[in-house]
Write an enzyme that holds these catalytic residues in place. Structure first.
Site, PDB file in Angstrom:
ATOM      1  CB  SER A   1     -54.678 -13.433  -5.645  1.00  0.00           C
ATOM      2  OG  SER A   1     -55.758 -12.665  -5.208  1.00  0.00           O
ATOM      3  CB  ALA A   2     -55.397 -14.061   0.163  1.00  0.00           C
ATOM      4  CG  HIS A   3     -59.641 -12.056  -3.814  1.00  0.00           C
ATOM      5  ND1 HIS A   3     -60.606 -12.125  -4.770  1.00  0.00           N
ATOM      6  CD2 HIS A   3     -58.561 -11.523  -4.404  1.00  0.00           C
ATOM      7  CE1 HIS A   3     -60.127 -11.632  -5.901  1.00  0.00           C
ATOM      8  NE2 HIS A   3     -58.884 -11.260  -5.697  1.00  0.00           N
TER       9      HIS A   3
ATOM     10  CB  CYS B   1     -71.856  -7.822 -25.168  1.00  0.00           C
ATOM     11  SG  CYS B   1     -72.184  -9.509 -24.673  1.00  0.00           S
TER      12      CYS B   1
ATOM     13  N   GLY C   1     -52.915  -9.929  -5.502  1.00  0.00           N
ATOM     14  CA  GLY C   1     -52.247 -10.788  -6.472  1.00  0.00           C
ATOM     15  C   GLY C   1     -51.660  -9.965  -7.611  1.00  0.00           C
ATOM     16  CB  THR C   2     -52.953  -7.006  -9.422  1.00  0.00           C
ATOM     17  OG1 THR C   2     -54.091  -7.665  -9.988  1.00  0.00           O
ATOM     18  CG2 THR C   2     -52.428  -5.991 -10.410  1.00  0.00           C
TER      19      THR C   2
ATOM     20  CD  GLN D   1     -58.320 -18.429 -11.152  1.00  0.00           C
ATOM     21  OE1 GLN D   1     -59.052 -19.230 -10.554  1.00  0.00           O
ATOM     22  NE2 GLN D   1     -58.590 -17.134 -11.193  1.00  0.00           N
TER      23      GLN D   1
END
Lengths: 460, 460
Positions: free
Chosen positions: B194-196, B320, B69-70, B177
């Protein structure tokens, strides 16, 4: 059904398959996350990086996985060029690099950089001292493949690496064709490879960058920290790639020797069984599993189809099999015949019988294609004629211009010339190659109204 | 063991697994080759592209598969920017885009371009008219996510698309998303996913570019022809991605409603069960499966670890838990509390019981972390004191500065002020957020010798 195109993509190794299946269940989470699924994925990734680094001969933190061999080459070249931008924007490479390297060189030139392609000899190898002369004060990077993907010829990597080191120029070695077969000669600064060439899955490349090499990744930053590839890691495929690299490297000792003997047989038998064939590439300094030859008077695309019908999957560097209708840049750089070109690359496990059957089938297939095209028989001299001949092959594609030349050469008196008019790009390569094979003289190429006029003098 | 981080990566869908296994045997060859293995791979690729195009709502030749996807986002943005370079080098985007979009914007700025981040409201949504005002004559591209990855808030894509169309600016929609959950509102020019995220394998993204959108791929050319991604296609994973996209989209109708009810329950119960919690994101216009909340006086990393120990895998936007020790840019842009932040994103198949157990466990875990940190009880006013107070929290990390503030506020007379010295980046966000939650006044931030001085006036 024998598949003889391992250099394009090898079937998935059983170990890769097993590792892929196992990590589908264990390795789908984000390894950067703190929870157990993430930690498990992170451990798998670390183990895969360690295994791959061991095979490559580098430290795990010098190695990243990329999404393909092409991406490894592209990001390796662009990162090294950016890292040394102050030194200059010149790239030295061999003329027979993989297209991914040539495309990266073209992208550099489009941005105002320059590159030097180092010529190769008739076997397709660079001369180290010629490569050394291509290194300039402004050379940011040198690229040399470990072995050529079309001919199998090994390049003198160690010698070139020494010259690069002396000149202070980092060397990127494209080891895509050889990494599964054994260690890469020492001295590289960056190394790129591709998993599906060694029986790993598609979608995984690797890029190693030695500590101390100036490297500045280009493009948008990634999320995964410096030196990590951008995007979510393709973990099951990475695990499978690393496992199969280890497996094929362990098998390579025995398998390389076995495949080398099979290729030696093809190299010896093809010219004996098929007339008018040129076997190309270095006969000794070569990959064990790969051999390339070209058949005069044969159309590569028809040859591929006929071999496919006979059950053999091979590839070709002939112009008629490329989308651009130009012969392979490798064959062109070597100055060898491109028509009727066949690359045979044997996957692990290829049997003697497979090769035997190929050698049985090939002569008939080539003869059939030649007959269809009306190619001249091997020895059919016609009576000599007087006037200089002109053969008009304009608008005809390879191998027709060469066939037409071969048909009339017998009519040319010894010492006389014949001119072939041709506008097919492949003629530029194949007419001189025919002359060399036939011991005739290629006088040269002259401009013509359309295409070029190739002048050939009959010597024998 | 419930995994509640589907928005990071979803477990492999059974259909994806089946398709992957089947195409490991059928899809390892190069689909560009002419022989049978290549033709078979080519047919699988064409079928996958057709199935994905149907889900996306575009023509197959408008869609390419990328390696993540990136990569889809990066190549979509850089290609669209290059294609409209003559128009200008300005990019309009929301302030809460995925980091891949923000990184692409940063890369544009590093090359001399400019970008405008459109602010979001407290729910994390952009105002369409504010987005419209960010479009300039030199705007080459606009980017807007379909829904936010941290809060689930849906963006007004259709309204923004209409404004972009009126301004002649192409709109890239990052649908990572939402694509598995249903159709993307019409009007996009480019779409990335993005497939995952939808239960497909890692290593596959998709980029759709509508015909007529000016697009000029950057970087080295590929071998696979114009518009194709460079490098060897990751075919088994592509086939699995397309098959699972179709499957999850078919299941989405029923599954979305079921997950929405579970998330509604979390949204309602968490503030009831856990004191001092802020649930963030739009309560209605949101993804069905995702909810985010932040817990005052809690350290996000410890919270993640304790939930992990209790068997729940969630993620956090707290500073954090990030490598840079800054809170999530999304929470920052929304101006909401970031300490003790938890994102729960339910994968398909999550049960009522899983959610019930989470709601049982959470209050004790939060209370335990608060106790360890010495956080003030919800209602423990101390007697008022005279002088203006200074709380020194320099060198202390989130949530300590807020805890120290909460401890002393009871000592401040109503109308008086207290100053918190802090050098933790998260304090900038969390002290004002605490004031809002506690109905105190955040007077402002003043420079100090080290860090900043945050001035708070006690109102109640």
């Amino acid at each position: 059904m024998p598949y003889f195109d391992a250099a394009s993509s090898a079937p998935l190794h059983p170990v890769a398959r097993q590792a892929l299946l196992a990590s589908l269940d264990e390795g789908w989470a984000d390894p950067a996350r703190l929870y157990r699924e993430g930690r498990r994925a992170g451990m798998l990734l670390a183990a895969a990086r360690e295994a791959a680094a061991e095979a490559v001969g580098c430290r795990p933190d010098e190695l990243v996985f990329t999404s393909s061999g092409t991406e490894a080459v592209h990001s390796g070249i662009s990162g090294a060029l950016s890292g040394r931008r102050r030194v200059g924007r010149h790239l030295a490479l061999s003329a027979v690099e993989h297209s991914s390297v040539l495309h990266a060189a073209a992208a550099l030139e489009a941005e105002g950089g320059t590159s030097t392609e180092v010529a190769v000899d008739r076997h397709g190898a660079v001369d180290p001292s010629a490569f050394g002369r291509a290194l300039r004060p402004d050379t940011a990077l040198a690229c040399l493949q470990s072995a050529n993907h079309e001919t199998g010829t090994e390049q003198p990597v160690a010698e070139v690496a020494a010259l690069c080191a002396a000149a202070g120029v980092p060397l990127l070695v494209d080891a895509a064709q050889s990494l599964g077969r054994g260690p890469v000669p020492d001295g590289w600064s960056l190394l790129a490879a591709s998993a599906h060439k060694w029986g790993g899955p598609a979608g995984v490349g690797l890029l190693a960058v030695r500590k101390g090499v100036r490297f500045a990744p280009r493009g948008p930053a990634g999320d995964r920290g410096p030196g990590r590839a951008a995007g979510f890691p393709n973990l099951p495929a990475i695990v499978a790639a690393a496992a199969s690299l280890r497996a094929v490297r362990e098998e390579a000792g025995a398998e390389n020797a076995r495949l080398r003997a099979l290729v030696d047989r093809i190299r010896a038998e093809v010219p004996r069984l098929v007339p008018d064939v040129e076997v190309v590439g270095d006969p000794v300094r070569r990959l064990p599993h790969l051999v390339t030859f070209s058949c005069l008077y044969v159309d590569g695309e028809t040859l591929l189809h006929e071999l496919d019908r006979a059950g053999f999957s091979v590839s070709s560097g002939s112009s008629c099999t490329s989308s651009t209708l130009t012969p392979s840049h490798v064959l062109k750089a070597m100055g060898v015949l491109s028509e009727g070109n066949i690359r045979v690359s044997l996957p692990d496990g290829t049997t003697r019988e497979d090769v035997g059957r190929f050698l049985e089938v090939l002569p008939g297939v080539v003869a059939g294609v030649r007959e269809k095209l009306g190619a001249p028989a091997a020895a059919s001299p016609s009576p000599a004629r007087e006037a200089p001949l002109v053969v008009d092959a304009l608008g005809r594609r390879c191998p027709v211009p060469v066939i037409e030349l071969a048909k009339v050469i017998g009519e040319v008196p010894v010492g006389g010339t014949v001119t072939v008019l041709a506008d097919d790009e492949a003629a530029r390569l194949d007419i001189p190659a025919w002359c060399e094979m036939r011991e005739q003289e290629y006088v040269g190429e002259e401009p013509a109204d359309r295409g070029s006029a190739h002048v050939v003098r009959r010597l024998v």
